[in-house]
Design an enzyme around this catalytic site. Structure first.
Site, PDB file in Angstrom:
ATOM      1  N   TYR A  89       0.860  -1.242  -0.142  1.00 36.20           N
ATOM      2  CA  TYR A  89      -0.043  -0.040  -0.075  1.00 36.20           C
ATOM      3  C   TYR A  89       1.012   1.140  -0.239  1.00 36.20           C
ATOM      4  O   TYR A  89       1.840   1.327   0.960  1.00 36.20           O
ATOM      5  CB  TYR A  89      -0.971   0.050   1.418  1.00 36.20           C
ATOM      6  N   HIS A  90       0.545   2.027  -1.028  1.00 36.84           N
ATOM      7  CA  HIS A  90       1.450   3.487  -1.068  1.00 36.84           C
ATOM      8  C   HIS A  90       0.691   4.630   0.027  1.00 36.84           C
ATOM      9  O   HIS A  90      -0.384   5.119  -0.323  1.00 36.84           O
ATOM     10  CB  HIS A  90       1.298   3.917  -2.384  1.00 36.84           C
ATOM     11  N   GLY A  91       1.751   5.080   0.781  1.00 34.62           N
ATOM     12  CA  GLY A  91       1.167   6.219   1.585  1.00 34.62           C
ATOM     13  C   GLY A  91       1.612   7.479   0.890  1.00 34.62           C
ATOM     14  O   GLY A  91       1.778   7.718  -0.016  1.00 34.62           O
ATOM     15  N   SER A 156       4.038  -0.893  -5.809  1.00 33.60           N
ATOM     16  CA  SER A 156       2.690  -0.375  -5.395  1.00 33.60           C
ATOM     17  C   SER A 156       1.675  -0.135  -6.825  1.00 33.60           C
ATOM     18  O   SER A 156       1.792   0.773  -7.332  1.00 33.60           O
ATOM     19  CB  SER A 156       2.576   0.826  -4.831  1.00 33.60           C
ATOM     20  N   GLU A 162      -2.859   6.324  -5.577  1.00 33.88           N
ATOM     21  CA  GLU A 162      -3.167   6.051  -4.174  1.00 33.88           C
ATOM     22  C   GLU A 162      -2.480   6.772  -3.220  1.00 33.88           C
ATOM     23  O   GLU A 162      -3.057   7.348  -2.164  1.00 33.88           O
ATOM     24  CB  GLU A 162      -2.598   4.658  -4.010  1.00 33.88           C
TER      25      GLU A 162
END
Length: 309
Positions: A89-91, A156, A162
């Protein structure tokens, strides 16, 4: 003057940590350039000749990770000894991923090659750092070569979209991206899910996004600035590998509780099935380790909670 001074102070407080991270990234590249010049290194940036410099850079970022976010890495034993595709998951800022790369290299002396968006390679002054840390545009051919050479490759699927437009609900924004699954099928390697707890509480994007969303879709450039940088707790969790299995059926998928009952058997094949499994696995990590919606205050308390070790 008072209003102007307060405004400037507020802006500095909101953006000071992201700007500091950017400064440290460029400083890392400068250190590599100095190392290259003093040692007259002309070898392939991915070769072991650069391991000394990589260790220095990784040690710096690992110290920063420990001090600022009390960083923890769990599930390294789930990484295969050979090649595989790591999906995460890409912050808002992928600083957690940088922490992961650093600790993986320090613990296992292993380099994970990273697929990055094309705009990253347009940033001036980072060429050597990207090469030495194994960041690549991620064409199908490049990924297959890297996997054939035994590397881990990370991606990602949500990418910049995202990063910019997901929020404390931790919604995955992968769209129809299934290329990573096809590469895994072609290379016959497992996919490993990964997620960092509280990554959205550490760094966030502004809520008003309609204009920036339209701007991004038209230019594919991230104009929205991230903010934050509070010392919240970061824990990266690496899930169990999803093995390569070209013969898996929809019924077997349901038995694994991946909830594919709403999809037709004819559709749940090949890369669609593999990408669906991966998305479900990443979502499962988020559901298990993240309180939704995320809370900055809770994440700060976790940073200093000595009972959760």
């Amino acid at each position: 003057m008072v209003i102007i001074s307060l405004t400037i102070c507020a802006i500095l407080v909101v953006f000071i940590v992201p700007l500091t991270i950017l400064f440290f990234i460029y400083l890392s590249n400068i250190l590599l350039l100095i190392y290259q010049r003093n040692s007259e290194v002309k070898a392939d940036p991915l070769s072991e000749v650069w391991d000394g410099a990589r260790k220095t850079i990784a040690s710096f970022w690992d110290i920063y990770a420990r001090i600022w976010h009390g960083y923890e890495l769990h599930g390294v034993e789930n990484l295969p000894e050979g090649p595989g595709i790591l999906v995460y998951y890409h912050g808002a800022i992928p600083i957690d991923y940088l922490y992961f790369l650093s600790r993986l290299f320090l613990w296992k002396k292993r380099l994970c090659l990273s697929v990055a968006d094309h705009f990253v390679f347009r940033l001036p002054g980072l060429k050597l750092l990207l090469e030495v840390t194994g960041v690549m545009p991620g064409t199908r051919e490049e990924c297959l070569i890297a996997l054939k050479n035994g590397h881990l490759v990370s991606i990602s699927p949500g990418g910049v979209r995202e990063a910019l437009f997901s929020d404390e609900s931790y919604q995955l924004m992968w769209g129809n991206r299934k290329g990573f699954a096809q590469v895994a099928l072609d290379a016959k390697v497992p996919i490993i899910p990964m997620y960092t707890q509280n990554v959205r509480e550490g760094y966030r994007m502004f809520k008003e996004r309609r204009f920036f969303r339209q701007l991004y879709e038209n230019t594919r450039l991230p104009f929205t600035p991230p903010y934050g940088g509070l010392p919240v707790k970061f824990r990266t969790y690496i899930g169990e590998p999803i093995p390569y299995d070209p013969n898996i059926t929809t019924e077997e998928l349901v038995e694994k509780r991946l909830h594919c009952s709403s999809l037709h058997k004819q559709v749940c094949k090949g890369n669609f099935l593999f990408s669906f499994q991966t998305k479900t696995a990443v979502q499962a990590l988020i559901s298990k380790h993240q309180t939704i919606p995320g809370s900055i205050w809770r994440a700060l308390l976790e940073r200093f909670d000595k009972r959760r070790k």
